[in-house]
Motif scaffolding. Structure first.
Motif, short mmCIF file in Angstrom:
data_model
loop_
_atom_site.label_atom_id
_atom_site.label_comp_id
_atom_site.label_asym_id
_atom_site.label_seq_id
_atom_site.Cartn_x
_atom_site.Cartn_y
_atom_site.Cartn_z
N GLN A 233 -23.38 -17.87 -15.18
CA GLN A 233 -24.06 -18.45 -14.83
C GLN A 233 -23.17 -19.95 -15.53
N TRP A 234 -21.94 -19.45 -16.82
CA TRP A 234 -21.32 -21.04 -17.26
C TRP A 234 -20.28 -21.62 -16.11
N VAL A 235 -19.87 -20.22 -15.20
CA VAL A 235 -19.29 -20.65 -13.84
C VAL A 235 -19.92 -21.85 -12.94
N GLY A 236 -21.25 -22.06 -12.72
CA GLY A 236 -21.83 -22.37 -12.11
C GLY A 236 -22.26 -23.57 -12.75
N LEU A 237 -21.93 -24.04 -14.12
CA LEU A 237 -22.41 -25.61 -14.86
C LEU A 237 -20.91 -26.35 -14.35
N VAL A 238 -20.04 -25.29 -14.55
CA VAL A 238 -18.21 -26.09 -13.95
C VAL A 238 -17.91 -26.49 -12.96
N ALA A 239 -19.09 -25.70 -11.78
CA ALA A 239 -18.63 -25.78 -10.51
C ALA A 239 -19.71 -27.07 -10.51
N ASP A 240 -20.78 -27.15 -10.72
CA ASP A 240 -21.79 -28.27 -10.58
C ASP A 240 -20.86 -30.00 -11.64
N GLN A 241 -20.44 -29.69 -12.39
CA GLN A 241 -19.83 -30.63 -13.18
C GLN A 241 -18.10 -31.42 -11.95
N LEU A 242 -18.36 -30.13 -10.91
CA LEU A 242 -16.58 -30.77 -10.47
C LEU A 242 -17.31 -31.22 -9.39
N GLY A 243 -19.11 -30.75 -9.11
CA GLY A 243 -19.44 -31.61 -7.83
C GLY A 243 -19.43 -30.78 -6.81
N VAL A 244 -18.55 -29.45 -6.24
CA VAL A 244 -18.81 -27.95 -5.80
C VAL A 244 -19.69 -28.16 -5.04
N PRO A 245 -20.49 -28.25 -3.74
CA PRO A 245 -21.65 -28.09 -3.46
C PRO A 245 -21.99 -26.17 -3.67
N ARG A 246 -23.59 -26.55 -4.02
CA ARG A 246 -23.57 -24.62 -4.02
C ARG A 246 -23.78 -23.88 -2.05
N ASP A 247 -23.64 -24.56 -1.20
CA ASP A 247 -23.94 -23.74 0.15
C ASP A 247 -21.91 -24.38 0.71
#
Length: 257
Positions: A233-247
C-alpha cells in the motif's frame, strides 16, 4: 558576481591552466552559483582536448587519470589547498561535444555512478557548461534542447515506473530495504522527468527533489511500514504522489525471458 577565490585556490587554477592540453579552467558547483558557504568545496573543472599532461597536478596529491571515474565523470583529484577543499574534475571536450550533440537530438544515456540513485545522464556534461564560470580560457554553454525536453521525460518515466514495479515486488517479499531503494530511485527519476519538461539543466541529484516540487515525499519515507500488505500500500501512495496513472501500461511485462 564572482566569489572571492582564496590565494591558494587561485594558485592551483594557474597550475591547471598551464598544464599541456588544458583549454579552459572553470569554477562549478555551489560556488559558481553563489550558493556556497564556508564549508563548501571549490569545484574546478579542467577542460582539455585529446590528451592532457597531469604531471604538475600529481605533485599536489593523488590524481585519477581520464576514465578512472567513468566516461561521464572522467577523472580528477580531491585536494586540500591552504585549508580549502578542492575537487578537480577532468572534462574531455570531445566527449562533452559528443553528448551535447546527442542531447540536441533528444538522445541521452544513463551511467551507474557512485552517489547517484538514478544514475548520471550523459547530458550532465552539457548542464555543467550552463552553470560554470570560466576562470581561464573559454567553453561554450548550450541552451536546453527542445528535442530533449520532449524525449527525456518519457525515458525517465519509463525508468520511474519500472523502479516502482520492482518496489512492489520487494514489498510482496517483505523486503523493506529493497522497497525503500527502488521507491527512492523512482522519486529521483520522476524529478529528472519534471526538470527536463521544464527545460531545466541538472548537474547532480543533490537538490533535485526539492527543486522539482517533490519534497513532500520525504514525509512518506519517514513512515515506511514493515508488514507486507502495508508495504505494498505504501508503494501505491508513493506512486500516487508521483502522479503515476493507476492503469498505466507496463510493456516490460508483455513477455518473460
Amino acid at each position: 558576481m564572482m566569489p572571492d577565490i582564496p590565494q591558494s585556490v587561485s594558485e592551483l587554477v594557474d597550475l591547471l591552466a598551464a598544464m599541456p592540453g588544458t583549454v579552459a579552467v572553470v569554477l562549478g558547483g555551489s560556488r559558481a552559483l553563489n550558493r556556497g558557504d564556508e564549508g563548501s568545496d571549490w569545484d574546478l573543472g579542467v577542460y582539455y582536448r585529446g590528451t592532457i599532461d597531469l604531471t604538475a597536478l600529481s605533485t599536489r596529491g593523488t590524481v585519477f587519470p581520464p576514465g578512472s571515474w567513468g566516461r561521464v565523470m572522467n577523472g580528477g583529484a580531491w585536494l586540500e589547498c591552504g585549508g580549502e577543499k578542492v575537487d578537480v574534475l577532468l572534462r574531455d571536450l570531445d566527449v562533452v561535444e559528443h553528448w551535447t550533440k546527442r542531447a540536441q537530438e533528444g538522445e541521452f544515456e544513463r551511467d551507474a555512478l557512485l552517489g547517484y540513485l538514478a544514475g548520471i545522464p550523459t547530458y550532465s556534461l552539457t548542464a555543467e557548461l550552463d552553470s560554470c564560470v570560466a576562470l581561464r580560457g573559454h567553453v561554450e554553454a548550450a541552451p536546453f534542447p527542445p528535442k530533449l525536453a520532449i524525449a527525456a521525460p518519457r525515458v525517465w518515466r519509463f525508468c520511474r515506473s519500472f523502479s516502482l514495479d520492482y518496489a512492489r515486488m520487494h514489498a510482496r517479499r517483505g523486503n523493506v530495504a529493497g522497497v525503500a531503494g527502488q521507491a527512492a530511485a523512482a522519486v529521483m527519476e520522476e524529478a529528472h522527468a519534471i526538470a527536463c519538461e521544464r527545460g531545466q539543466w541538472v548537474c547532480n541529484e543533490k537538490h533535485l527533489i526539492k527543486a522539482t516540487g517533490l519534497g513532500d515525499l520525504n514525509a512518506l519515507f519517514a513512515e515506511i511500514p514493515v508488514e507486507r500488505a502495508s508495504l505494498l500500500q505504501w508503494v501505491g501512495l508513493v506512486a500516487d504522489q508521483l502522479g503515476v496513472p493507476r492503469d498505466e501500461a507496463t510493456p516490460w511485462k508483455r513477455g518473460t525471458l
